[in-house]
Design a protein around this motif. Structure first.
Motif, mmCIF file in Angstrom:
data_model
loop_
_atom_site.group_PDB
_atom_site.id
_atom_site.type_symbol
_atom_site.label_atom_id
_atom_site.label_comp_id
_atom_site.label_asym_id
_atom_site.label_seq_id
_atom_site.Cartn_x
_atom_site.Cartn_y
_atom_site.Cartn_z
ATOM 1 N N TYR A 75 0.902 -1.090 -0.315
ATOM 2 C CA TYR A 75 0.478 0.767 -0.202
ATOM 3 C C TYR A 75 0.848 1.507 0.158
ATOM 4 O O TYR A 75 0.300 2.065 -0.918
ATOM 5 C CB TYR A 75 -1.238 0.407 1.210
ATOM 6 N N SER A 76 2.017 1.487 0.737
ATOM 7 C CA SER A 76 2.819 2.422 0.444
ATOM 8 C C SER A 76 3.607 3.252 -0.325
ATOM 9 O O SER A 76 3.682 4.361 -1.097
ATOM 10 C CB SER A 76 3.611 2.292 1.762
ATOM 11 N N ILE A 77 4.509 1.638 -0.784
ATOM 12 C CA ILE A 77 4.772 2.066 -2.245
ATOM 13 C C ILE A 77 4.312 2.339 -3.304
ATOM 14 O O ILE A 77 3.598 2.799 -3.924
ATOM 15 C CB ILE A 77 6.013 1.152 -2.593
ATOM 16 N N LEU A 78 3.164 1.079 -3.962
ATOM 17 C CA LEU A 78 2.147 1.277 -4.686
ATOM 18 C C LEU A 78 1.164 2.456 -4.923
ATOM 19 O O LEU A 78 1.325 3.851 -5.111
ATOM 20 C CB LEU A 78 1.490 0.067 -4.842
ATOM 21 N N GLY A 79 1.193 3.122 -3.373
ATOM 22 C CA GLY A 79 0.081 4.414 -3.010
ATOM 23 C C GLY A 79 0.822 5.531 -4.056
ATOM 24 O O GLY A 79 0.954 6.684 -4.359
ATOM 25 N N ALA A 80 2.225 5.658 -3.515
ATOM 26 C CA ALA A 80 3.481 6.094 -3.694
ATOM 27 C C ALA A 80 3.024 7.053 -5.520
ATOM 28 O O ALA A 80 3.002 7.330 -5.892
ATOM 29 C CB ALA A 80 4.622 6.451 -3.551
ATOM 30 N N LEU A 101 -5.743 -3.276 -6.872
ATOM 31 C CA LEU A 101 -5.274 -3.616 -6.173
ATOM 32 C C LEU A 101 -4.457 -2.980 -4.655
ATOM 33 O O LEU A 101 -4.699 -3.125 -3.292
ATOM 34 C CB LEU A 101 -3.488 -4.310 -6.669
ATOM 35 N N LEU A 102 -4.565 -1.916 -4.681
ATOM 36 C CA LEU A 102 -4.765 -0.779 -3.977
ATOM 37 C C LEU A 102 -5.337 -0.491 -2.677
ATOM 38 O O LEU A 102 -5.173 -0.680 -1.795
ATOM 39 C CB LEU A 102 -4.087 0.562 -4.759
ATOM 40 N N ALA A 103 -7.085 -0.725 -2.942
ATOM 41 C CA ALA A 103 -7.317 -0.553 -2.335
ATOM 42 C C ALA A 103 -7.959 -2.033 -1.283
ATOM 43 O O ALA A 103 -8.223 -1.829 -0.088
ATOM 44 C CB ALA A 103 -8.750 -0.826 -2.999
ATOM 45 N N GLY A 104 -7.442 -3.149 -2.039
ATOM 46 C CA GLY A 104 -7.546 -4.135 -1.337
ATOM 47 C C GLY A 104 -6.540 -4.482 -0.512
ATOM 48 O O GLY A 104 -6.846 -5.148 0.728
ATOM 49 N N CYS A 105 -5.162 -3.836 -0.786
ATOM 50 C CA CYS A 105 -3.991 -3.646 0.876
ATOM 51 C C CYS A 105 -4.788 -2.802 1.091
ATOM 52 O O CYS A 105 -3.766 -3.215 2.647
ATOM 53 C CB CYS A 105 -3.319 -3.660 -0.093
ATOM 54 N N GLY A 106 -4.902 -2.007 1.202
ATOM 55 C CA GLY A 106 -5.246 -1.101 2.060
ATOM 56 C C GLY A 106 -6.679 -1.135 3.222
ATOM 57 O O GLY A 106 -6.319 -0.730 4.659
ATOM 58 N N VAL A 107 -7.489 -1.955 2.585
ATOM 59 C CA VAL A 107 -8.572 -1.723 3.509
ATOM 60 C C VAL A 107 -8.067 -3.410 3.869
ATOM 61 O O VAL A 107 -8.365 -3.481 5.654
ATOM 62 C CB VAL A 107 -10.079 -2.541 2.798
ATOM 63 N N ILE A 108 -7.187 -4.149 4.026
ATOM 64 C CA ILE A 108 -6.403 -5.682 5.000
ATOM 65 C C ILE A 108 -5.888 -5.187 5.664
ATOM 66 O O ILE A 108 -5.702 -5.338 7.091
ATOM 67 C CB ILE A 108 -5.935 -6.223 3.929
ATOM 68 N N ALA A 109 -5.038 -4.060 5.239
ATOM 69 C CA ALA A 109 -4.223 -3.342 6.276
ATOM 70 C C ALA A 109 -4.986 -2.696 7.233
ATOM 71 O O ALA A 109 -4.319 -3.244 8.274
ATOM 72 C CB ALA A 109 -3.006 -2.415 5.311
ATOM 73 N N GLY A 110 -5.807 -1.879 7.281
ATOM 74 C CA GLY A 110 -6.237 -1.136 8.361
ATOM 75 C C GLY A 110 -7.065 -1.997 9.498
ATOM 76 O O GLY A 110 -7.076 -2.286 10.462
ATOM 77 N N ILE A 169 -3.970 8.529 5.963
ATOM 78 C CA ILE A 169 -3.869 7.549 7.559
ATOM 79 C C ILE A 169 -2.528 6.793 7.367
ATOM 80 O O ILE A 169 -2.001 6.145 8.543
ATOM 81 C CB ILE A 169 -5.103 7.242 7.661
ATOM 82 N N GLY A 170 -2.838 6.033 5.989
ATOM 83 C CA GLY A 170 -1.390 4.900 6.267
ATOM 84 C C GLY A 170 -0.449 4.937 6.105
ATOM 85 O O GLY A 170 0.296 4.003 6.936
ATOM 86 N N MET A 171 0.071 5.467 5.626
ATOM 87 C CA MET A 171 1.441 6.280 5.601
ATOM 88 C C MET A 171 1.803 6.966 7.625
ATOM 89 O O MET A 171 2.634 7.692 7.864
ATOM 90 C CB MET A 171 1.497 7.694 5.042
ATOM 91 N N GLY A 172 1.049 6.449 7.918
ATOM 92 C CA GLY A 172 0.784 7.206 9.004
ATOM 93 C C GLY A 172 2.186 6.698 10.236
ATOM 94 O O GLY A 172 3.116 7.595 11.446
ATOM 95 N N ALA A 173 2.757 4.647 10.175
ATOM 96 C CA ALA A 173 4.053 4.886 10.658
ATOM 97 C C ALA A 173 5.517 5.570 10.023
ATOM 98 O O ALA A 173 5.985 5.599 11.582
ATOM 99 C CB ALA A 173 3.716 3.351 10.050
ATOM 100 N N GLY A 174 5.118 6.183 9.350
ATOM 101 C CA GLY A 174 6.228 6.321 8.794
ATOM 102 C C GLY A 174 6.806 7.988 9.918
ATOM 103 O O GLY A 174 8.018 8.671 9.914
ATOM 104 N N THR A 175 5.255 8.819 9.575
ATOM 105 C CA THR A 175 4.777 10.175 10.394
ATOM 106 C C THR A 175 5.098 10.046 11.044
ATOM 107 O O THR A 175 6.053 10.296 12.454
ATOM 108 C CB THR A 175 3.633 11.508 9.797
ATOM 109 N N GLN A 176 4.922 9.142 12.498
ATOM 110 C CA GLN A 176 4.486 9.063 13.618
ATOM 111 C C GLN A 176 6.133 8.852 13.925
ATOM 112 O O GLN A 176 6.327 8.712 14.938
ATOM 113 C CB GLN A 176 4.132 7.281 14.039
#
Length: 230
Positions: A75-80, A101-110, A169-176
């Motif tokens: 999600y992080s790499i593909l989304g960029a 693919l990005l939507a599926g990965c994002g939902v599963i990640a969340g 929101i998904g990129m929160g870990a990097g900003t944290q």
């Protein structure tokens, strides 16, 4: 022709927009390296490699953790790359295929992130951090679902806005990692309350940037051009 007019003409041309579209994805990929590298180290540990990451109860039942790591990384790499103008052209088709693919990965990640927060969280995380994870995890999943529903209605503007919010929101870990670094350097390892607030601040920062981007690209006359990029 003056240098200024040449620059304007280049920026308006497809080639100029493509060249100008790479700094943002490059920055996002750099930011995503923080969770991606952490995930790779955890996967190495799960495969029997050296232990380099803090212990977590998720190791006792690692399936949600493995799914989370794989989906967050994708999600992080593909989304960029979804922010590259040339890749969003309808004639290319890459944006649509990658978006599914990005939507599926994002939902599963969340969903896996919220599962681990609820059932595999560390005792020291505290209730406030758990609340933040559930609130922002839910917001991420809802944003992706709303974005997908919008593009099914061919509402490109709302699709783009909701997908940007979900990605932020998904990129929160990097900003944290960035919000915690100054505290660690000045004060030391943050306690439960500062850690929760610093993590929450990272999500808020990302969403504020996302809203700024959404409003910046939503200029008059932008909708017809955006429709050609769906």
């Amino acid at each position: 022709m003056t240098n200024e007019s040449m620059a304007v003409r280049s920026a308006r041309s497809p080639r100029g927009r493509a060249r100008g579209g790479w700094p943002v994805p490059a920055g996002l990929i750099t930011l995503s390296l923080i969770p991606v590298i952490s995930g790779a180290l955890r996967m190495t540990e799960l495969a029997g490699g050296p232990v380099t990451m803090p212990a977590t109860p998720a190791l006792a039942a690692p399936l949600p953790l493995v799914l989370h790591i794989l989906c967050v990384s994708a999600y992080s790499i593909l989304g960029a790359f979804q922010f590259v103008p040339r890749l969003r052209r309808r004639t290319n088709g890459w944006h649509r295929r990658a978006g599914r693919l990005l939507a599926g990965c994002g939902v599963i990640a969340g969903l896996t992130g919220m599962w681990m927060a609820l059932f595999q969280g560390r005792p020291e995380d505290g209730g406030l951090l758990l609340g933040f994870r559930l609130v922002f995890g839910t917001a991420m999943v809802v944003s992706i679902v709303l974005g997908f529903a919008a593009i099914r209605r061919r509402d490109v503007a709302r699709h783009r806005a909701w997908m940007i919010r979900g990605y932020a929101i998904g990129m929160g870990a990097g900003t944290q990692a960035l919000t915690q670094l100054p505290w660690i350097l000045i004060v030391g390892v943050p306690g439960d309350l500062p850690r929760a607030l610093l993590n929450g601040a990272a999500w808020v920062i990302n969403l504020l940037v996302a809203e700024w981007v959404i409003r910046r690209v939503a200029r008059p006359g932008d909708a017809p051009r955006a429709a050609s990029l769906a």
